[in-house]
Design an enzyme around this catalytic site. Structure first.
Site, short mmCIF file in Angstrom:
data_model
loop_
_atom_site.label_atom_id
_atom_site.label_comp_id
_atom_site.label_asym_id
_atom_site.label_seq_id
_atom_site.Cartn_x
_atom_site.Cartn_y
_atom_site.Cartn_z
CB THR A 68 44.65 29.76 42.77
OG1 THR A 68 44.43 31.09 42.35
CG2 THR A 68 43.68 28.85 42.04
CB THR A 69 40.71 32.12 45.73
OG1 THR A 69 41.08 31.28 46.82
CG2 THR A 69 39.19 32.33 45.78
#
Length: 289
Positions: free
Chosen positions: A79-80
């Protein structure tokens, strides 16, 4: 026919409503006096729980959580997420891709979890872990509001979350969350909390597999005196670059701003539309100069 039981039916049928009520009252008092952990399984010691996953050393010396049933089932996450404090409040930007190894489980995950009107958390790591414990935190914060008559501070909320996950350290939780909000007295605040119980205060954080790409943009353009429009563009651009380079990040970019009046979503758009739209046009304009 013997109808004598009409005179004293309780003795005849060996019943006594008063004694039954006394037994019920005694049982209620016994339940109330019992430790909270026996009444609410959520607060039981983690020593009584069964491992769902455990850490295993990798070939490179690191640790990776694998299934307790089969160690070849690896819980790989990607994810970011990012958040930073700026002149007008706190900005939070996230992507929306949920991945399980090389498999994309979903492209529409809501990685910003509202805790209260002035406090939100982000999701990185295990989606179930983050979602459950941050919703549990929302319940604790609401109880604090009702008990104390004022909303909980960001520092206190992050401490509550850190204390809970610290008890379950080593039991397979996978969390890297940011708590962002606006305090009544101190204004904007930002904390990082992970599943090891680590709790850090700062002005800028990025969490997830694409965090290194996001940091590259943030370190270049971040300033504390950014106005709201500049902050939104910076957060949007940092998430875009991370989703473009990191295979485990992608989908929709969501940008939130937390002000004194509460949080508000300021942008929602597909990263591909930015790539082939706004940012491609900007790159073409720069090439002509």
């Amino acid at each position: 026919m013997d109808l004598s039981f009409f005179n004293d039916p309780h003795s005849h049928f060996q019943t006594n409503p008063r004694k039954e009520l006394q037994k019920q009252d005694a049982q209620i008092l016994k339940d109330i006096s019992a430790p909270i952990s026996t009444r609410f399984p959520l607060y039981q010691s983690p020593d009584l729980t069964k491992h769902s996953a455990f850490p295993k050393l990798t070939d490179k010396g690191g640790q990776r959580y694998v299934s307790a049933v089969n160690d070849k089932i690896q819980f790989s996450h990607g994810t970011t997420t990012l958040a930073f404090i700026f002149n007008g409040g706190v900005l939070v930007a996230v992507d929306s891709r949920a991945s399980m190894g090389s498999y994309i489980g979903s492209g529409t995950v809501k990685k910003v979890i509202p805790i209260s009107r002035h406090l939100i958390g982000t999701m990185a790591g295990g989606a179930a872990d983050c979602s459950f414990w941050e919703r549990n935190l929302a319940m604790q914060c609401r109880l604090h509001d009702l008990r104390e008559g004022k909303r909980i501070s960001v520092a206190a909320a992050s401490k509550l979350l850190g204390n809970v996950v610290f008890q379950y350290r080593g039991y397979g939780l996978s969390m890297g969350t940011m708590m962002a909000g606006w305090d009544e007295k101190k204004g904007p605040a930002l904390f990082y909390v992970d599943s090891d119980g680590t709790r850090l205060k700062g002005n800028l954080f990025s969490v997830g597999s694409g965090a290194t790409y996001a940091y590259g943009i943030l370190d270049t353009a971040y300033r504390m005196d950014l106005d709201e429009k500049q902050a939104i563009e910076l957060g949007k651009r940092a998430i875009y670059h991370a989703t473009h380079r990191d295979a485990y990040s992608g989908g929709t970019i969501n940008v939130f701003v937390i002000r004194e009046t509460g949080y508000e979503q300021m942008y929602k758009g597909d990263m591909n539309e930015l790539h082939y739209g706004q940012y491609m046009e900007e790159a073409a304009a720069e090439a002509k100069q």
